[in-house]
Design an enzyme around this catalytic site. Structure first.
Site, PDB file in Angstrom:
ATOM      1  N   HIS A   1       0.708  -1.248   0.058  1.00 38.65           N
ATOM      2  CA  HIS A   1       0.121   0.040   0.151  1.00 38.65           C
ATOM      3  C   HIS A   1       0.950   1.046   0.087  1.00 38.65           C
ATOM      4  O   HIS A   1       0.426   2.337  -0.742  1.00 38.65           O
ATOM      5  CB  HIS A   1      -0.983  -0.046   1.217  1.00 38.65           C
ATOM      6  CG  HIS A   1      -2.078  -1.133   0.767  1.00 38.65           C
ATOM      7  ND1 HIS A   1      -2.104  -2.201   1.184  1.00 38.65           N
ATOM      8  CD2 HIS A   1      -3.328  -0.720  -0.127  1.00 38.65           C
ATOM      9  CE1 HIS A   1      -3.210  -3.028   0.845  1.00 38.65           C
ATOM     10  NE2 HIS A   1      -3.990  -2.050   0.177  1.00 38.65           N
TER      11      HIS A   1
ATOM     12  N   GLU B   1     -11.227 -10.563  -5.410  1.00 41.19           N
ATOM     13  CA  GLU B   1      -9.846 -10.401  -5.028  1.00 41.19           C
ATOM     14  C   GLU B   1      -9.416 -11.710  -4.435  1.00 41.19           C
ATOM     15  O   GLU B   1      -8.238 -11.742  -3.876  1.00 41.19           O
ATOM     16  CB  GLU B   1      -9.403  -9.037  -4.479  1.00 41.19           C
ATOM     17  CG  GLU B   1     -10.378  -8.712  -3.112  1.00 41.19           C
ATOM     18  CD  GLU B   1     -10.151  -7.239  -2.861  1.00 41.19           C
ATOM     19  OE1 GLU B   1      -9.168  -6.579  -3.074  1.00 41.19           O
ATOM     20  OE2 GLU B   1     -10.877  -6.917  -1.816  1.00 41.19           O
TER      21      GLU B   1
ATOM     22  N   ASP C   1      -4.749  -8.028  -4.820  1.00 37.13           N
ATOM     23  CA  ASP C   1      -4.870  -9.133  -3.854  1.00 37.13           C
ATOM     24  C   ASP C   1      -5.294 -10.503  -4.609  1.00 37.13           C
ATOM     25  O   ASP C   1      -4.753 -11.386  -4.096  1.00 37.13           O
ATOM     26  CB  ASP C   1      -6.086  -8.689  -2.953  1.00 37.13           C
ATOM     27  CG  ASP C   1      -5.539  -7.801  -1.774  1.00 37.13           C
ATOM     28  OD1 ASP C   1      -4.555  -8.165  -1.093  1.00 37.13           O
ATOM     29  OD2 ASP C   1      -6.427  -6.838  -1.532  1.00 37.13           O
TER      30      ASP C   1
ATOM     31  N   CYS D   1      -9.904  -2.630 -10.748  1.00 38.14           N
ATOM     32  CA  CYS D   1      -9.449  -1.317  -9.947  1.00 38.14           C
ATOM     33  C   CYS D   1      -8.015  -1.621  -9.327  1.00 38.14           C
ATOM     34  O   CYS D   1      -7.558  -0.951  -8.785  1.00 38.14           O
ATOM     35  CB  CYS D   1     -10.312  -1.000  -9.088  1.00 38.14           C
ATOM     36  SG  CYS D   1     -10.740  -2.246  -7.729  1.00 38.14           S
TER      37      CYS D   1
HETATM   38  C1  PEP Z   1      -6.775  -4.674  -5.004  1.00 36.45           C
HETATM   39  O1  PEP Z   1      -6.531  -5.619  -4.303  1.00 36.45           O
HETATM   40  O2  PEP Z   1      -6.278  -4.989  -6.283  1.00 36.45           O
HETATM   41  C2  PEP Z   1      -7.324  -3.399  -4.793  1.00 36.45           C
HETATM   42  C3  PEP Z   1      -7.581  -2.536  -5.543  1.00 36.45           C
HETATM   43  O3  PEP Z   1      -7.575  -3.270  -3.459  1.00 36.45           O
HETATM   44  P1  PEP Z   1      -6.218  -2.716  -2.481  1.00 36.45           P
HETATM   45  O4  PEP Z   1      -5.206  -2.290  -3.214  1.00 36.45           O
HETATM   46  O5  PEP Z   1      -6.574  -1.490  -1.639  1.00 36.45           O
HETATM   47  O6  PEP Z   1      -6.222  -3.980  -1.456  1.00 36.45           O
HETATM   48 MG    MG Z   2      -7.273  -5.408  -2.515  1.00 39.51          MG
END
Ligand code: PEP
Ligand code: MG
Length: 582
Positions: free
Chosen positions: A208, A451, A475, A522
């Site tokens: 993140h 995910e 994920d 996303c």
């Molecule tokens: C993902 O897991 O691709 C996602 C968009 O969520 P995050 O990156 O916030 O876990």
């Molecule tokens: Mg995610």
């Protein structure tokens, strides 16, 4: 002396600037810059805490029982002496006054410097005093806990030193951040400052911290393992975010070369900016929605500026983090969601319910207190379902914000039908609570993040419950390949083009399209121009990414004939080595 450090390239571009070090101390503290008028109070804050700790230690010493071993008294003596040591006090003051570090950061920065000096000493006794030093600093930090200062603007520019490269005023003022690790909450603080780039020792491509760095649209290299040990405060540093290389103390020739590449990058951005008002339509006339991922309501401005057709992912958990565990209430959340909705001026906003856990801790929990396998633990929807009152508070806030504009509701990490039923029941409950209260609310479309491999495999059945799905490739890759996305030691195995990953992505897109439900990606895959043609060929027409990536992806879309990618995309997914066909 010039040297290079290798890591993972996570945010593109070249940054050149002086290093600002966030130390690698095991003490996990907040890092932010002070406003000029906060400096004096911050010095008082450290001094008061230090004096209180000295008093505490002296009291302890006075109250030592007679039978206590004499070493204990001597140890307390050492601790008091360390606390009174000028090197600690004046160093901390320097960081607060000259660099405008908050007190906790200044303390750990100075601790690092003294610890380094101690560890280089011949005398074993002195070398071992590092642990004592850490303990006394920890005591001061504990004492200061809860007395936080607000976040603020950039630090003063360090003055020129002899031997510094000759650069324009703007380039000479640039600073790059070098840290062992940065929590997502720290990244949010730094978002409001003007760092030209980031380097961290730990982290993977989709950790993140890397994601937030990318959202800032500044070059970043993570997973360098030791940059924070090798780079020193104020060193000149080049961050090559394309190659994942950090060059420390570069000679003039190298600086000139990277300066040239930096200007080329700026020209490329200017060229892409011409596409801002061009609709995202493929050569064969397929309309594509390019949406933005945001972390804070204020990011809506950047989304609009990049020409996003809406927000495809609002990571609401950033409203919950770095607050010492105090959660935002319904009204505070409602206001924040409204700001995002209003900021998008009538364009749709997809709000994802809170996704804390794993590498997005709510608070600065000591490492040893966290779950052994946080990515597999109480995270995302599991965390929300474990605290229904907290979850309903968030749902009510989102439902109320939906009265002000088009809002979609997205649930993270759905893995089982029972979880879906439980989630939707709580949504019904939240609706009823608002209706009983007579509070205005909207009726958002409801979607699930895909995910977890289980969700991808079960998507045909799961779609029955939802209006749309959004594929979280970050994920999905982590869980399909069993690769911790935040662990640089296995980062080389984190492979978006693994055939198993592609097959799941392809199946989810195909199934949602077949059922006439919405589907978007996303995860970071959506903003990767190397993946655009493939995703179009698989039938994807909605991509959500950092605002900074939108124009580059749009350029790919404008150059692609979607229909002619279909057979090729099928071949790529079926290949043993898809990368060889891309
Ligand atoms: C993902 O897991 O691709 C996602 C968009 O969520 P995050 O990156 O916030 O876990
Ligand atoms: Mg995610």
């Amino acid at each position: 002396m010039t040297f290079a450090i290798h890591g993972l390239a996570v945010a593109r571009g070249i940054a050149i600037g002086r290093a600002v070090l966030v130390t690698s101390s095991r003490l996990d503290v907040a890092h932010y810059f002070l406003q000029p008028d906060q400096v004096a109070a911050e010095i008082v804050r450290v001094r008061t805490s230090r004096n209180a700790v000295i008093e505490e230690l002296k009291r302890l010493q006075a109250e030592l029982p007679r039978e206590a071993p004499p070493e204990l008294g001597a140890l307390l003596d050492v601790h008091v002496q360390l606390l009174q040591d000028e090197a600690l006090v004046s160093g901390v003051k320097h960081f607060i006054v000259d660099q405008r570090y908050n007190a906790e950061w200044a303390l750990t920065a100075q601790l690092e410097i003294i610890a380094r000096q101690f560890s280089e000493m011949e005398d074993e006794y002195l070398r071992e005093r590092v642990a004592d030093l850490e303990q006394v600093v920890e005591r001061i930090l504990r004492h200061m806990k809860g007395v936080a200062s607000p976040v603020s603007p950039p630090p003063p520019v360090p003055s020129r030193r002899a031997g510094d490269p000759v650069l324009s005023e703007a380039a000479a003022a640039a600073r790059v951040l070098v840290a062992h690790d940065l929590s997502p909450a720290d990244m949010l603080h730094f978002k409001q400052s003007v760092f030209a780039g980031f380097v961290t020792d730990v982290g993977g491509k989709t950790s993140h911290t890397a994601i937030v760095a990318r959202s800032l649209d500044i070059p970043a290299v993570v997973g360098t393992r030791s940059a924070s040990q090798l780079v020193r405060q104020d060193d000149w540093v080049i961050i090559d975010g394309d190659a994942g290389v950090v060059i420390v103390d570069p000679p003039p020739m190298i600086l000139a070369e990277y300066g040239f590449r930096q200007r080329q990058g700026a020209l490329e951005c200017e060229r892409l900016a011409r596409l801002l008002h061009t609709p995202a339509i493929t050569l064969d006339g397929e309309k594509v929605a390019l949406l933005a991922n945001i972390e804070q309501p204020e990011d809506a401005a950047a989304a609009l500026k990049a020409g996003a057709a809406g927000v495809g992912l609002f990571r609401s958990e950033f409203l919950f983090m770095g607050r010492e565990g105090r959660l935002p209430g319904e009204e505070e959340q409602y206001q924040a969601y409204c700001r995002a909705v209003e900021g998008m001026q009538g364009l749709p906003v997809t709000i994802r319910t809170v996704d804390v856990g794993a590498d997005k801790p709510l608070d600065r929990t000591p490492k040893e207190a966290t779950h052994l396998n946080p990515a597999l633990g109480l995270r995302a929807i599991r965390w929300s379902l474990a605290d229904p009152a907290m979850f309903r508070t968030q749902l009510r806030a989102i439902l109320r914000a939906a009265a002000h504009g088009p809002v979609d509701l997205l649930f993270p990490m759905i893995g089982a039908a029972s979880e879906i039923r439980h989630t939707l029941a709580l949504l019904d409950h939240a609706r009823a609570e608002l209706d009983n209260r007579g509070a205005p609310r909207g009726e958002p479309r409801v979607g699930a993040m895909i995910e977890i491999p289980a969700a991808a495999i079960m998507v045909r059945q799961f779609l029955r419950y939802f209006d749309f799905v959004s594929i979280g490739t970050n994920d999905l890759i982590q869980y399909t390949l069993a690769i911790d996305r935040a662990d640089e030691a296995v980062a080389h195995l984190y492979d978006p083009l693994h055939p198993a990953v592609l097959r799941l992505v392809a199946d989810v897109i195909a199934e949602a399209n077949a059922q006439g439900k919405g589907v978007s990606v996303c995860g970071e895959m959506a903003g990767d121009t190397a993946m655009t043609r493939l995703l179009l060929g698989l039938g994807l027409r909605s991509f959500s990414m950092h605002p900074a990536q939108i124009l580059a992806v749009k350029q790919e879309i404008l150059r692609t004939d979607a229909a002619s990618q279909v057979a090729w995309a099928r071949d790529v997914v079926a290949a043993e080595d898809p990368a060889s066909l891309i």
